[in-house]
Design an enzyme around this catalytic site. Structure first.
Site, short mmCIF file in Angstrom:
data_model
loop_
_atom_site.label_atom_id
_atom_site.label_comp_id
_atom_site.label_asym_id
_atom_site.label_seq_id
_atom_site.Cartn_x
_atom_site.Cartn_y
_atom_site.Cartn_z
N ARG A 273 0.83 -1.22 0.00
CA ARG A 273 0.00 0.00 0.00
C ARG A 273 0.86 1.27 0.00
O ARG A 273 0.49 2.28 0.57
CB ARG A 273 -0.96 0.02 1.20
CG ARG A 273 -1.92 -1.14 1.25
CD ARG A 273 -2.91 -1.16 0.07
NE ARG A 273 -3.69 -2.39 0.07
CZ ARG A 273 -3.31 -3.50 -0.56
NH1 ARG A 273 -2.19 -3.52 -1.27
NH2 ARG A 273 -4.04 -4.59 -0.52
N SER B 129 -11.78 -1.49 2.81
CA SER B 129 -10.89 -1.73 3.96
C SER B 129 -10.35 -0.39 4.47
O SER B 129 -9.73 0.34 3.71
CB SER B 129 -9.73 -2.63 3.55
OG SER B 129 -10.21 -3.86 3.06
N GLU C 85 -5.88 3.22 5.62
CA GLU C 85 -5.63 3.17 4.17
C GLU C 85 -6.06 4.44 3.44
O GLU C 85 -5.35 4.93 2.59
CB GLU C 85 -6.34 1.96 3.54
CG GLU C 85 -5.50 0.70 3.56
CD GLU C 85 -6.01 -0.33 2.55
OE1 GLU C 85 -6.46 0.06 1.47
OE2 GLU C 85 -5.95 -1.53 2.86
#
Length: 338
Positions: free
Chosen positions: A159, A229, A325
Protein backbone atom coordinates in the site's frame (compact mmCIF):
# COMPACT_ATOMS: atom_id res chain seq x y z
CA UNK A 1 -20.97 28.90 -5.22
CA UNK A 2 -19.66 25.93 -3.16
CA UNK A 3 -20.14 22.48 -4.72
CA UNK A 4 -21.45 19.57 -2.63
CA UNK A 5 -19.11 16.54 -2.71
CA UNK A 6 -21.45 13.90 -1.23
CA UNK A 7 -21.95 12.05 -4.53
CA UNK A 8 -18.21 12.18 -5.31
CA UNK A 9 -17.03 10.26 -2.23
CA UNK A 10 -18.16 6.72 -1.46
CA UNK A 11 -18.30 7.43 2.28
CA UNK A 12 -21.15 9.83 1.43
CA UNK A 13 -19.75 12.64 3.58
CA UNK A 14 -21.46 16.03 3.19
CA UNK A 15 -18.61 18.44 2.51
CA UNK A 16 -18.20 21.16 -0.09
CA UNK A 17 -15.42 22.47 -2.31
CA UNK A 18 -14.95 26.00 -3.69
CA UNK A 19 -15.00 24.78 -7.29
CA UNK A 20 -15.15 21.54 -9.27
CA UNK A 21 -13.75 20.78 -12.72
CA UNK A 22 -14.40 17.48 -14.49
CA UNK A 23 -11.80 16.60 -17.14
CA UNK A 24 -12.47 14.07 -19.90
CA UNK A 25 -9.21 14.15 -21.87
CA UNK A 26 -5.56 13.78 -20.90
CA UNK A 27 -4.75 17.14 -22.53
CA UNK A 28 -7.42 18.83 -20.41
CA UNK A 29 -6.16 17.11 -17.24
CA UNK A 30 -2.63 18.34 -17.92
CA UNK A 31 -3.66 21.89 -18.83
CA UNK A 32 -6.04 22.48 -15.91
CA UNK A 33 -3.83 20.83 -13.27
CA UNK A 34 -0.77 22.82 -14.36
CA UNK A 35 -2.70 26.11 -14.49
CA UNK A 36 -4.17 25.62 -11.00
CA UNK A 37 -0.75 24.76 -9.62
CA UNK A 38 0.79 27.85 -11.22
CA UNK A 39 -1.97 29.97 -9.66
CA UNK A 40 -1.04 28.45 -6.27
CA UNK A 41 -4.60 27.14 -5.79
CA UNK A 42 -5.30 24.21 -3.50
CA UNK A 43 -5.92 21.22 -5.78
CA UNK A 44 -7.46 17.84 -5.03
CA UNK A 45 -7.21 15.26 -7.82
CA UNK A 46 -10.19 12.94 -7.43
CA UNK A 47 -10.84 9.63 -9.16
CA UNK A 48 -13.64 7.42 -7.88
CA UNK A 49 -13.68 9.05 -4.44
CA UNK A 50 -13.36 5.59 -2.86
CA UNK A 51 -10.19 6.30 -0.89
CA UNK A 52 -10.91 9.69 0.70
CA UNK A 53 -12.44 10.87 3.97
CA UNK A 54 -13.43 14.55 3.92
CA UNK A 55 -13.18 16.15 7.38
CA UNK A 56 -13.87 19.74 6.28
CA UNK A 57 -15.00 21.81 3.32
CA UNK A 58 -12.17 21.86 0.77
CA UNK A 59 -10.94 25.40 0.17
CA UNK A 60 -9.79 24.89 -3.39
CA UNK A 61 -10.57 23.16 -6.68
CA UNK A 62 -11.44 19.50 -6.99
CA UNK A 63 -10.35 18.07 -10.36
CA UNK A 64 -12.53 15.04 -11.15
CA UNK A 65 -10.59 12.75 -13.48
CA UNK A 66 -12.92 11.16 -16.06
CA UNK A 67 -10.40 10.50 -18.83
CA UNK A 68 -11.04 7.33 -20.84
CA UNK A 69 -9.15 5.11 -23.26
CA UNK A 70 -7.42 1.72 -23.43
CA UNK A 71 -4.76 0.85 -26.01
CA UNK A 72 -3.36 -2.68 -26.40
CA UNK A 73 0.05 -3.52 -27.86
CA UNK A 74 1.81 -6.87 -27.76
CA UNK A 75 5.01 -8.74 -28.46
CA UNK A 76 5.65 -12.50 -28.48
CA UNK A 77 5.35 -12.87 -24.71
CA UNK A 78 3.35 -9.96 -23.32
CA UNK A 79 0.34 -7.69 -23.74
CA UNK A 80 0.91 -4.01 -22.96
CA UNK A 81 -2.21 -2.08 -21.95
CA UNK A 82 -1.97 1.70 -21.83
CA UNK A 83 -4.91 2.94 -19.80
CA UNK A 84 -6.08 6.50 -19.11
CA UNK A 85 -6.20 7.55 -15.45
CA UNK A 86 -9.98 8.01 -15.31
CA UNK A 87 -10.89 4.46 -16.37
CA UNK A 88 -12.70 2.47 -13.68
CA UNK A 89 -10.44 -0.27 -12.27
CA UNK A 90 -13.07 -3.01 -12.03
CA UNK A 91 -14.28 -2.28 -15.57
CA UNK A 92 -10.67 -2.66 -16.75
CA UNK A 93 -10.46 -6.08 -15.06
CA UNK A 94 -13.68 -7.14 -16.85
CA UNK A 95 -12.43 -5.72 -20.15
CA UNK A 96 -9.23 -7.78 -19.89
CA UNK A 97 -11.24 -10.96 -19.38
CA UNK A 98 -13.26 -10.30 -22.54
CA UNK A 99 -9.96 -9.87 -24.43
CA UNK A 100 -8.52 -13.08 -22.90
CA UNK A 101 -5.80 -11.07 -21.16
CA UNK A 102 -5.34 -12.53 -17.70
CA UNK A 103 -3.66 -11.54 -14.44
CA UNK A 104 -5.82 -8.79 -12.94
CA UNK A 105 -8.74 -11.04 -11.94
CA UNK A 106 -7.66 -11.32 -8.27
CA UNK A 107 -8.13 -7.55 -8.01
CA UNK A 108 -11.74 -7.54 -9.23
CA UNK A 109 -14.17 -5.17 -7.52
CA UNK A 110 -11.47 -2.98 -6.00
CA UNK A 111 -13.17 0.42 -6.19
CA UNK A 112 -11.64 3.50 -7.78
CA UNK A 113 -9.87 4.54 -10.94
CA UNK A 114 -6.78 3.27 -12.74
CA UNK A 115 -4.87 6.49 -12.01
CA UNK A 116 -5.28 5.95 -8.28
CA UNK A 117 -4.16 2.29 -8.41
CA UNK A 118 -0.38 2.92 -8.37
CA UNK A 119 -0.54 5.53 -5.60
CA UNK A 120 -1.31 3.03 -2.88
CA UNK A 121 -0.33 -0.06 -4.88
CA UNK A 122 -3.77 -1.63 -4.67
CA UNK A 123 -4.02 -5.36 -4.16
CA UNK A 124 -6.18 -8.27 -3.08
CA UNK A 125 -6.10 -12.05 -2.74
CA UNK A 126 -2.36 -12.45 -3.20
CA UNK A 127 -1.83 -10.00 -6.09
CA UNK A 128 -0.75 -6.36 -6.01
CA UNK A 129 -0.76 -3.74 -8.75
CA UNK A 130 3.06 -3.58 -8.96
CA UNK A 131 3.18 -7.18 -10.23
CA UNK A 132 1.84 -5.96 -13.58
CA UNK A 133 2.95 -2.33 -13.67
CA UNK A 134 5.18 -1.57 -16.67
CA UNK A 135 5.33 2.22 -16.46
CA UNK A 136 3.49 5.24 -15.08
CA UNK A 137 3.10 8.53 -16.94
CA UNK A 138 2.59 11.64 -14.82
CA UNK A 139 2.55 15.42 -15.02
CA UNK A 140 5.23 17.19 -13.00
CA UNK A 141 3.29 20.13 -11.60
CA UNK A 142 6.23 22.50 -11.08
CA UNK A 143 7.61 22.14 -14.63
CA UNK A 144 4.58 21.08 -16.67
CA UNK A 145 6.62 18.19 -18.08
CA UNK A 146 5.26 14.69 -18.72
CA UNK A 147 7.50 12.08 -17.09
CA UNK A 148 7.57 8.27 -17.35
CA UNK A 149 8.68 6.04 -14.47
CA UNK A 150 9.30 2.33 -14.80
CA UNK A 151 8.23 -0.16 -12.13
CA UNK A 152 11.44 0.08 -10.13
CA UNK A 153 11.37 3.89 -10.03
CA UNK A 154 7.90 3.81 -8.42
CA UNK A 155 9.29 2.33 -5.16
CA UNK A 156 6.26 0.12 -4.65
CA UNK A 157 5.62 -1.47 -1.25
CA UNK A 158 2.61 -2.76 0.65
CA UNK A 159 0.00 0.00 0.00
CA UNK A 160 2.93 2.31 -0.72
CA UNK A 161 4.64 4.03 -3.63
CA UNK A 162 6.77 7.06 -4.43
CA UNK A 163 3.48 8.83 -5.25
CA UNK A 164 2.48 8.63 -1.57
CA UNK A 165 5.93 9.66 -0.41
CA UNK A 166 8.51 11.80 -2.25
CA UNK A 167 6.16 12.82 -5.09
CA UNK A 168 3.07 13.42 -2.94
CA UNK A 169 1.17 16.53 -4.14
CA UNK A 170 3.86 17.19 -6.77
CA UNK A 171 2.52 15.11 -9.68
CA UNK A 172 -0.71 14.05 -11.38
CA UNK A 173 -0.86 10.54 -12.86
CA UNK A 174 -2.17 10.73 -16.43
CA UNK A 175 -1.91 7.14 -17.69
CA UNK A 176 -0.73 3.69 -16.67
CA UNK A 177 0.85 0.94 -18.79
CA UNK A 178 0.37 -2.64 -17.60
CA UNK A 179 2.42 -5.63 -18.77
CA UNK A 180 0.57 -8.96 -18.70
CA UNK A 181 2.14 -12.26 -19.71
CA UNK A 182 0.50 -14.26 -22.50
CA UNK A 183 1.41 -17.40 -20.57
CA UNK A 184 -0.95 -16.96 -17.63
CA UNK A 185 -0.11 -18.34 -14.20
CA UNK A 186 -3.06 -18.29 -11.76
CA UNK A 187 -2.56 -17.04 -8.20
CA UNK A 188 -4.83 -19.08 -5.93
CA UNK A 189 -2.76 -19.42 -2.77
CA UNK A 190 -4.74 -16.86 -0.78
CA UNK A 191 -7.78 -17.46 1.44
CA UNK A 192 -10.97 -18.37 -0.40
CA UNK A 193 -9.17 -19.13 -3.68
CA UNK A 194 -7.30 -22.10 -2.20
CA UNK A 195 -10.16 -24.50 -2.93
CA UNK A 196 -9.89 -23.91 -6.70
CA UNK A 197 -8.27 -26.60 -8.84
CA UNK A 198 -4.70 -25.59 -9.69
CA UNK A 199 -4.72 -27.48 -13.01
CA UNK A 200 -8.15 -26.59 -14.41
CA UNK A 201 -8.81 -23.17 -12.89
CA UNK A 202 -9.73 -20.33 -15.27
CA UNK A 203 -9.29 -16.59 -14.85
CA UNK A 204 -13.08 -16.25 -15.05
CA UNK A 205 -13.48 -18.66 -12.11
CA UNK A 206 -11.04 -16.60 -10.02
CA UNK A 207 -12.87 -13.41 -11.01
CA UNK A 208 -16.25 -14.90 -10.09
CA UNK A 209 -14.95 -16.22 -6.76
CA UNK A 210 -13.35 -12.89 -5.81
CA UNK A 211 -16.52 -10.98 -6.72
CA UNK A 212 -18.70 -13.38 -4.73
CA UNK A 213 -16.49 -13.15 -1.63
CA UNK A 214 -16.11 -9.37 -1.81
CA UNK A 215 -19.84 -8.82 -2.29
CA UNK A 216 -20.65 -11.09 0.65
CA UNK A 217 -18.11 -9.39 2.96
CA UNK A 218 -18.16 -5.73 1.96
CA UNK A 219 -21.22 -3.47 2.20
CA UNK A 220 -22.40 -1.67 -0.93
CA UNK A 221 -21.37 2.01 -0.55
CA UNK A 222 -24.60 3.03 -2.29
CA UNK A 223 -26.45 1.61 0.74
CA UNK A 224 -23.90 2.12 3.55
CA UNK A 225 -21.21 4.69 2.78
CA UNK A 226 -17.69 3.26 3.12
CA UNK A 227 -14.22 3.19 1.55
CA UNK A 228 -13.73 -0.58 1.71
CA UNK A 229 -10.89 -1.73 3.96
CA UNK A 230 -10.12 1.18 6.29
CA UNK A 231 -6.86 -0.18 7.70
CA UNK A 232 -3.77 -1.80 6.21
CA UNK A 233 -3.00 -5.33 7.36
CA UNK A 234 -0.06 -4.76 9.75
CA UNK A 235 3.24 -6.54 9.12
CA UNK A 236 5.09 -7.88 12.17
CA UNK A 237 8.29 -9.83 12.83
CA UNK A 238 8.19 -13.60 13.08
CA UNK A 239 8.96 -13.31 16.83
CA UNK A 240 6.02 -10.97 17.41
CA UNK A 241 3.80 -13.25 15.35
CA UNK A 242 4.85 -16.33 17.34
CA UNK A 243 4.25 -14.48 20.61
CA UNK A 244 0.76 -13.37 19.56
CA UNK A 245 -0.10 -16.79 18.12
CA UNK A 246 0.83 -18.49 21.38
CA UNK A 247 -1.70 -16.27 23.20
CA UNK A 248 -4.37 -16.11 20.48
CA UNK A 249 -4.58 -19.45 18.70
CA UNK A 250 -7.08 -18.23 16.09
CA UNK A 251 -4.90 -15.28 15.01
CA UNK A 252 -4.93 -14.92 11.22
CA UNK A 253 -1.57 -14.16 9.61
CA UNK A 254 0.17 -14.74 6.29
CA UNK A 255 3.89 -15.41 6.04
CA UNK A 256 5.78 -12.96 3.82
CA UNK A 257 8.90 -13.57 1.74
CA UNK A 258 11.12 -11.71 4.22
CA UNK A 259 10.18 -13.86 7.24
CA UNK A 260 7.63 -11.33 8.45
CA UNK A 261 3.92 -11.98 8.90
CA UNK A 262 1.03 -9.91 7.61
CA UNK A 263 -1.77 -9.97 10.19
CA UNK A 264 -5.46 -9.70 9.31
CA UNK A 265 -6.43 -6.25 10.63
CA UNK A 266 -10.09 -7.27 10.60
CA UNK A 267 -9.34 -10.14 13.00
CA UNK A 268 -7.51 -7.78 15.39
CA UNK A 269 -10.39 -5.26 15.37
CA UNK A 270 -13.01 -7.96 15.88
CA UNK A 271 -11.09 -9.58 18.74
CA UNK A 272 -10.61 -6.20 20.39
CA UNK A 273 -14.41 -6.29 20.72
CA UNK A 274 -15.07 -3.45 18.29
CA UNK A 275 -17.58 -4.90 15.82
CA UNK A 276 -20.63 -2.62 15.67
CA UNK A 277 -19.04 0.10 17.83
CA UNK A 278 -19.97 3.61 16.72
CA UNK A 279 -19.07 7.23 17.34
CA UNK A 280 -21.92 9.40 16.12
CA UNK A 281 -22.86 8.29 12.63
CA UNK A 282 -19.61 6.39 12.01
CA UNK A 283 -19.54 2.70 12.90
CA UNK A 284 -17.50 -0.48 12.61
CA UNK A 285 -19.46 -2.76 10.28
CA UNK A 286 -21.35 -5.55 12.04
CA UNK A 287 -20.10 -8.29 9.71
CA UNK A 288 -16.72 -7.05 8.48
CA UNK A 289 -14.68 -5.32 11.18
CA UNK A 290 -12.15 -3.95 8.69
CA UNK A 291 -14.82 -1.69 7.18
CA UNK A 292 -16.02 1.55 8.75
CA UNK A 293 -19.43 2.71 7.56
CA UNK A 294 -21.56 5.83 7.44
CA UNK A 295 -24.88 5.15 9.19
CA UNK A 296 -26.33 8.03 7.18
CA UNK A 297 -25.35 11.04 9.24
CA UNK A 298 -21.61 10.62 9.87
CA UNK A 299 -19.11 13.45 9.69
CA UNK A 300 -15.53 13.00 8.61
CA UNK A 301 -14.38 13.96 12.09
CA UNK A 302 -16.49 11.19 13.61
CA UNK A 303 -14.92 8.72 11.18
CA UNK A 304 -11.46 9.88 12.29
CA UNK A 305 -12.38 9.73 15.99
CA UNK A 306 -13.61 6.16 15.50
CA UNK A 307 -10.43 5.23 13.60
CA UNK A 308 -8.30 6.67 16.43
CA UNK A 309 -10.31 4.71 19.00
CA UNK A 310 -9.79 1.48 17.03
CA UNK A 311 -6.05 2.12 16.66
CA UNK A 312 -5.74 2.70 20.42
CA UNK A 313 -7.84 -0.32 21.43
CA UNK A 314 -5.98 -2.69 19.08
CA UNK A 315 -2.63 -1.38 20.31
CA UNK A 316 -3.64 -1.75 23.96
CA UNK A 317 -4.68 -5.39 23.43
CA UNK A 318 -2.12 -6.66 20.90
CA UNK A 319 0.73 -4.06 20.88
CA UNK A 320 0.21 -3.77 17.10
CA UNK A 321 -0.28 -0.40 15.42
CA UNK A 322 -2.89 -0.12 12.67
CA UNK A 323 -2.50 2.40 9.87
CA UNK A 324 -5.42 3.87 7.91
CA UNK A 325 -5.63 3.17 4.17
CA UNK A 326 -7.73 6.12 2.92
CA UNK A 327 -6.49 9.67 2.48
CA UNK A 328 -7.84 12.07 5.12
CA UNK A 329 -8.68 15.39 3.43
CA UNK A 330 -8.88 18.62 5.43
CA UNK A 331 -9.66 22.18 4.33
CA UNK A 332 -6.51 22.63 2.20
CA UNK A 333 -5.41 19.08 1.44
CA UNK A 334 -4.31 15.79 2.95
CA UNK A 335 -3.83 15.62 6.72
CA UNK A 336 -3.02 13.00 9.33
CA UNK A 337 -5.74 11.54 11.54
CA UNK A 338 -5.72 13.64 14.67
Amino acid sequence: MPILLTSLNTFGLNQYCDSLVEVTSKEELIKISFELYQQQKNILILGGGSNVVFTDNFQGTVVKVSTKGITINEDDDFYYLTVQAGENWHQLVKYCLTKHIYGLENMALIPGTVGAAPIQNIGAYGVEFNRYCHKIEFLQLDTGNLVHYNNEQCHFGYRESIFKQQLKNLVVITEVTLKLAKKWVPVISYGPLQHLDTIDVSAQQIFDCVCMVRQSKLPDPKILGNVGSFFKNPVVSIDDYDSLKSRYGSLVGYRQVDNHYKLAAGWLIEHAGLKGVNIGGAAVHQDQALVLVNLGYATGNEVCQLAKHIIQMVFDKFAVTLQPEPRIIGSVGEIEIK
